[in-house]
Write a protein that holds these residues in place. Structure first.
Motif, PDB file in Angstrom:
ATOM      1  N   ALA A   1      36.515  43.490  37.881  1.00 59.35           N
ATOM      2  CA  ALA A   1      35.992  42.819  36.688  1.00 59.35           C
ATOM      3  C   ALA A   1      34.831  41.917  37.035  1.00 59.35           C
ATOM      4  O   ALA A   1      33.870  41.794  36.264  1.00 59.35           O
ATOM      5  CB  ALA A   1      37.122  42.013  36.029  1.00 59.35           C
TER       6      ALA A   1
ATOM      7  N   LEU B   1      32.331  40.920  33.802  1.00 56.24           N
ATOM      8  CA  LEU B   1      33.163  40.502  32.675  1.00 56.24           C
ATOM      9  C   LEU B   1      33.332  38.989  32.667  1.00 56.24           C
ATOM     10  O   LEU B   1      33.281  38.337  33.709  1.00 56.24           O
ATOM     11  CB  LEU B   1      34.541  41.164  32.754  1.00 56.24           C
ATOM     12  CG  LEU B   1      34.591  42.693  32.695  1.00 56.24           C
ATOM     13  CD1 LEU B   1      36.037  43.148  32.672  1.00 56.24           C
ATOM     14  CD2 LEU B   1      33.842  43.228  31.489  1.00 56.24           C
TER      15      LEU B   1
ATOM     16  N   LEU C   1      38.162  37.629  29.894  1.00 52.46           N
ATOM     17  CA  LEU C   1      38.491  39.053  29.914  1.00 52.46           C
ATOM     18  C   LEU C   1      39.087  39.451  31.257  1.00 52.46           C
ATOM     19  O   LEU C   1      39.968  40.305  31.335  1.00 52.46           O
ATOM     20  CB  LEU C   1      37.244  39.890  29.620  1.00 52.46           C
ATOM     21  CG  LEU C   1      36.848  40.027  28.150  1.00 52.46           C
ATOM     22  CD1 LEU C   1      35.563  40.826  28.019  1.00 52.46           C
ATOM     23  CD2 LEU C   1      37.959  40.711  27.362  1.00 52.46           C
ATOM     24  N   ARG C   2      38.603  38.829  32.307  1.00 54.35           N
ATOM     25  CA  ARG C   2      39.088  39.170  33.650  1.00 54.35           C
ATOM     26  C   ARG C   2      40.571  38.858  33.793  1.00 54.35           C
ATOM     27  O   ARG C   2      41.363  39.704  34.218  1.00 54.35           O
ATOM     28  CB  ARG C   2      38.272  38.396  34.703  1.00 54.35           C
ATOM     29  CG  ARG C   2      38.507  38.851  36.134  1.00 54.35           C
ATOM     30  CD  ARG C   2      37.461  38.237  37.039  1.00 54.35           C
ATOM     31  NE  ARG C   2      37.727  36.821  37.285  1.00 54.35           N
ATOM     32  CZ  ARG C   2      36.789  35.933  37.612  1.00 54.35           C
ATOM     33  NH1 ARG C   2      35.519  36.311  37.673  1.00 54.35           N
ATOM     34  NH2 ARG C   2      37.101  34.681  37.846  1.00 54.35           N
TER      35      ARG C   2
ATOM     36  N   ARG D   1      42.713  38.289  31.396  1.00 61.61           N
ATOM     37  CA  ARG D   1      43.497  39.036  30.425  1.00 61.61           C
ATOM     38  C   ARG D   1      43.764  40.459  30.912  1.00 61.61           C
ATOM     39  O   ARG D   1      44.879  40.991  30.768  1.00 61.61           O
ATOM     40  CB  ARG D   1      42.779  39.079  29.069  1.00 61.61           C
ATOM     41  CG  ARG D   1      42.854  37.795  28.273  1.00 61.61           C
ATOM     42  CD  ARG D   1      42.100  37.911  26.966  1.00 61.61           C
ATOM     43  NE  ARG D   1      42.210  36.704  26.169  1.00 61.61           N
ATOM     44  CZ  ARG D   1      43.171  36.453  25.294  1.00 61.61           C
ATOM     45  NH1 ARG D   1      44.120  37.365  25.116  1.00 61.61           N
ATOM     46  NH2 ARG D   1      43.201  35.333  24.605  1.00 61.61           N
ATOM     47  N   LEU D   2      42.740  41.085  31.516  1.00 63.56           N
ATOM     48  CA  LEU D   2      42.903  42.436  32.046  1.00 63.56           C
ATOM     49  C   LEU D   2      43.908  42.442  33.187  1.00 63.56           C
ATOM     50  O   LEU D   2      44.800  43.307  33.243  1.00 63.56           O
ATOM     51  CB  LEU D   2      41.540  42.966  32.524  1.00 63.56           C
ATOM     52  CG  LEU D   2      41.547  44.340  33.196  1.00 63.56           C
ATOM     53  CD1 LEU D   2      42.079  45.404  32.229  1.00 63.56           C
ATOM     54  CD2 LEU D   2      40.147  44.703  33.692  1.00 63.56           C
TER      55      LEU D   2
ATOM     56  N   ARG E   1      30.652  50.206  28.522  1.00 64.42           N
ATOM     57  CA  ARG E   1      32.072  49.903  28.619  1.00 64.42           C
ATOM     58  C   ARG E   1      32.600  50.234  30.008  1.00 64.42           C
ATOM     59  O   ARG E   1      32.255  51.266  30.583  1.00 64.42           O
ATOM     60  CB  ARG E   1      32.880  50.697  27.592  1.00 64.42           C
ATOM     61  CG  ARG E   1      32.673  50.233  26.159  1.00 64.42           C
ATOM     62  CD  ARG E   1      33.535  51.038  25.210  1.00 64.42           C
ATOM     63  NE  ARG E   1      33.302  50.625  23.833  1.00 64.42           N
ATOM     64  CZ  ARG E   1      33.941  49.654  23.215  1.00 64.42           C
ATOM     65  NH1 ARG E   1      34.872  48.999  23.876  1.00 64.42           N
ATOM     66  NH2 ARG E   1      33.666  49.332  21.980  1.00 64.42           N
TER      67      ARG E   1
ATOM     68  N   LEU F   1      45.500  41.756  26.653  1.00 63.42           N
ATOM     69  CA  LEU F   1      44.348  42.600  26.345  1.00 63.42           C
ATOM     70  C   LEU F   1      44.906  43.943  25.901  1.00 63.42           C
ATOM     71  O   LEU F   1      45.449  44.701  26.724  1.00 63.42           O
ATOM     72  CB  LEU F   1      43.447  42.765  27.569  1.00 63.42           C
ATOM     73  CG  LEU F   1      42.106  43.475  27.321  1.00 63.42           C
ATOM     74  CD1 LEU F   1      41.244  42.668  26.354  1.00 63.42           C
ATOM     75  CD2 LEU F   1      41.361  43.711  28.623  1.00 63.42           C
TER      76      LEU F   1
ATOM     77  N   TRP G   1      42.246  50.806  29.365  1.00 64.37           N
ATOM     78  CA  TRP G   1      41.514  49.700  28.733  1.00 64.37           C
ATOM     79  C   TRP G   1      40.033  50.046  28.738  1.00 64.37           C
ATOM     80  O   TRP G   1      39.476  50.476  29.764  1.00 64.37           O
ATOM     81  CB  TRP G   1      41.719  48.408  29.524  1.00 64.37           C
ATOM     82  CG  TRP G   1      43.093  47.835  29.403  1.00 64.37           C
ATOM     83  CD1 TRP G   1      43.534  46.941  28.516  1.00 64.37           C
ATOM     84  CD2 TRP G   1      44.217  48.136  30.248  1.00 64.37           C
ATOM     85  NE1 TRP G   1      44.850  46.639  28.711  1.00 64.37           N
ATOM     86  CE2 TRP G   1      45.310  47.362  29.788  1.00 64.37           C
ATOM     87  CE3 TRP G   1      44.427  48.985  31.358  1.00 64.37           C
ATOM     88  CZ2 TRP G   1      46.559  47.412  30.367  1.00 64.37           C
ATOM     89  CZ3 TRP G   1      45.676  49.032  31.938  1.00 64.37           C
ATOM     90  CH2 TRP G   1      46.729  48.259  31.449  1.00 64.37           C
ATOM     91  N   ARG G   2      39.399  49.907  27.626  1.00 61.33           N
ATOM     92  CA  ARG G   2      37.951  50.122  27.518  1.00 61.33           C
ATOM     93  C   ARG G   2      37.334  48.769  27.199  1.00 61.33           C
ATOM     94  O   ARG G   2      37.417  48.287  26.073  1.00 61.33           O
ATOM     95  CB  ARG G   2      37.632  51.149  26.434  1.00 61.33           C
ATOM     96  CG  ARG G   2      38.365  52.480  26.614  1.00 61.33           C
ATOM     97  CD  ARG G   2      38.080  53.442  25.464  1.00 61.33           C
ATOM     98  NE  ARG G   2      38.990  54.578  25.495  1.00 61.33           N
ATOM     99  CZ  ARG G   2      38.787  55.689  26.218  1.00 61.33           C
ATOM    100  NH1 ARG G   2      37.691  55.789  26.954  1.00 61.33           N
ATOM    101  NH2 ARG G   2      39.662  56.665  26.201  1.00 61.33           N
ATOM    102  N   VAL G   3      36.719  48.168  28.212  1.00 64.54           N
ATOM    103  CA  VAL G   3      36.282  46.783  28.115  1.00 64.54           C
ATOM    104  C   VAL G   3      34.761  46.739  28.031  1.00 64.54           C
ATOM    105  O   VAL G   3      34.073  47.249  28.935  1.00 64.54           O
ATOM    106  CB  VAL G   3      36.763  45.965  29.323  1.00 64.54           C
ATOM    107  CG1 VAL G   3      36.469  44.491  29.104  1.00 64.54           C
ATOM    108  CG2 VAL G   3      38.256  46.184  29.575  1.00 64.54           C
TER     109      VAL G   3
END
Length: 438
Positions: free
Chosen positions: A22, A27, A31-32, A34-35, A96, A117, A129-131
């Motif tokens: 991440a 990211l 987000l990091r 959470r992933l 993404r 997430l 997951w598509r971030v």
């Protein structure tokens, strides 16, 4: 861009790999973590059971046309491990980062509910997951000074969490302040409403008292007699009730007194009692004899007030000679206190308005000599305790004690003494007549 697949055997390794991935993708810190937290929850049971998981990552496709002039798709290729290649649905996407977590040995599909997430479920035991990644992609500069250590990444996440906690604390304080201001405003409004409600209650009480004054005639001024009355409602905020009285002089000079106690409280009972006093006055002035007035009044009122029930006592008094005549319809007996202090109850049997077979069974004749005191009342005066006879005895004692006071003070003084103990509050009328030398 070819997917990268890593076999992992521990939660620590999974977290470390995801954090570095991440970071390289640029990211945000939120987000990091959470992933990393979401993937840990999905793979936690498998790794705890000693079964490896596969972490597959597909870096984001650069924005704009690809090498073959098409946006968002790479060239076709076969996957030696049997997973989907970049040309299919699992290929790179523009802007993404795709992260797939395969649980090849899981006995059942993992739960994806409530993840920090949200993840998509692929066929089998795979989550994806598509971030979205920021613009421009930070991959080229992320490791300019060398890849950060895991401790650095954790400290960055901790710092972000602390900053977020500070923001939430500030929001909490702001909301508390706003809530305090709102509560203060609500309290002020509540006080205003209470004051307004009290003003309305007072105005309502004044109107009702004015109504009461209009319904209750002042004492008749007749030489040789002193008369006074005291009325006390059961509830102070609703001063009207079914206890009424009326007194007037007949054409022959005789004083007529009516005391009524209509069933109930409030305006309805007041209307019923008022109907009785008006009917009695009309019939008396028309010349109907006293012994027929109770029955005749019931006959007149029954045609338009079927719910009316009231006790009534009628008194005729000759101011000159002191002759006293009483008729009764279910009403408490009158009390006669002689000038020397002797007292007696003037009891006449009868049934009231709205009762079966209404009417006074007979007339009671007596005499009021100078200095004698006649007390007429409703049951609210004597039935404040359970035993009416006890109340009548207490009434006789109170009347003897107060009989020499000014006439205008006697009814209230008697009521005050009788109401020192009240078990069942009720409307009360206390009316006194004293004969004096002409």
């Amino acid at each position: 861009m070819k997917p990268q697949i890593t076999t992992l055997h521990s939660l620590a390794g999974l977290r470390s790999a995801l954090r570095r991935l991440a970071h390289r993708a640029g990211l945000s810190v939120e987000l990091r973590y959470r992933l990393a937290l979401s993937a840990t929850r999905v793979a936690g049971a498998e790794l705890a059971a000693g079964r490896p998981v596969l972490l597959e990552t597909v870096p984001p496709q650069p924005r704009g046309p690809g090498a073959d002039g098409r946006a968002g798709r790479g060239t076709a290729g076969d996957r030696p491990d049997g997973l989907e290649g970049p040309q299919g649905p699992g290929g790179p996407e523009e802007g993404r980062l795709i992260v797939r977590l395969h649980l090849p040995h899981a006995p059942r599909r993992p739960s994806l509910e409530g993840l920090p997430l949200p993840a998509e479920r692929l066929p089998g035991t795979t989550a994806v997951w598509r971030v979205p990644v920021p613009l421009p992609s930070a991959g080229g500069d992320a490791d300019r000074d060398g890849p950060p250590g895991l401790v650095d990444l954790l400290e960055e996440e901790l710092s972000a969490a602390v900053d977020r906690a500070d923001e939430l604390a500030e929001d909490h304080q702001r909301l508390k302040h706003e809530l305090a201001e709102t509560n203060s405003g609500v309290l002020a409004l509540y006080v205003q409403l209470e004051e307004r409600d009290e003003q309305l209650r007072q105005a309502h009480g004044r109107i009702l008292r004015q109504l009461e004054d209009a319904l209750r005639p002042p004492p008749v001024r007749v030489p040789g007699l002193e008369m006074a009355v005291h009325y006390e409602p059961a509830e102070k905020h609703a001063p009207t009730g079914g206890d009424l009285y009326d007194w007037f002089v007949l054409p022959d000079g005789t004083v007529h007194i009516t005391v009524v106690d209509a069933l109930g409280h409030g305006l309805t009972s007041t209307r019923s009692a008022l109907n009785v006093t008006h009917a009695v006055r009309t019939l008396a002035l028309e010349g109907h004899p006293l012994d027929s007035l109770v029955a005749r009044t019931d006959e007149v009122l029954a045609t338009f007030d079927h719910e009316l029930m009231a006790t009534v006592q009628l008194v005729r008094l000759d101011p000159a000679g002191g002759n006293l005549v009483l008729a009764n319809g279910s009403h408490p007996p009158a009390l006669l206190v002689r000038a020397n202090g002797e007292s007696s109850l003037l009891e006449v049997r009868g049934r009231g308005i709205g009762f079966p077979l209404p009417g006074s069974e007979r007339l009671l004749h007596d005499r009021l000599d100078p200095g004698d005191l006649l007390v007429l009342y409703t049951d609210g005066l004597t039935e404040s305790r359970r035993d009416p006879r006890e109340g009548e005895q207490r009434l006789a004692l109170a009347a003897r004690r107060h009989r020499h006071r000014p006439i205008e003070d006697i009814p209230a003084a008697i009521a005050a003494e009788m109401h020192t103990v009240i078990l069942h509050p009720d409307d009360t009328v206390a009316l006194t007549v004293r004969r004096v030398s002409g």
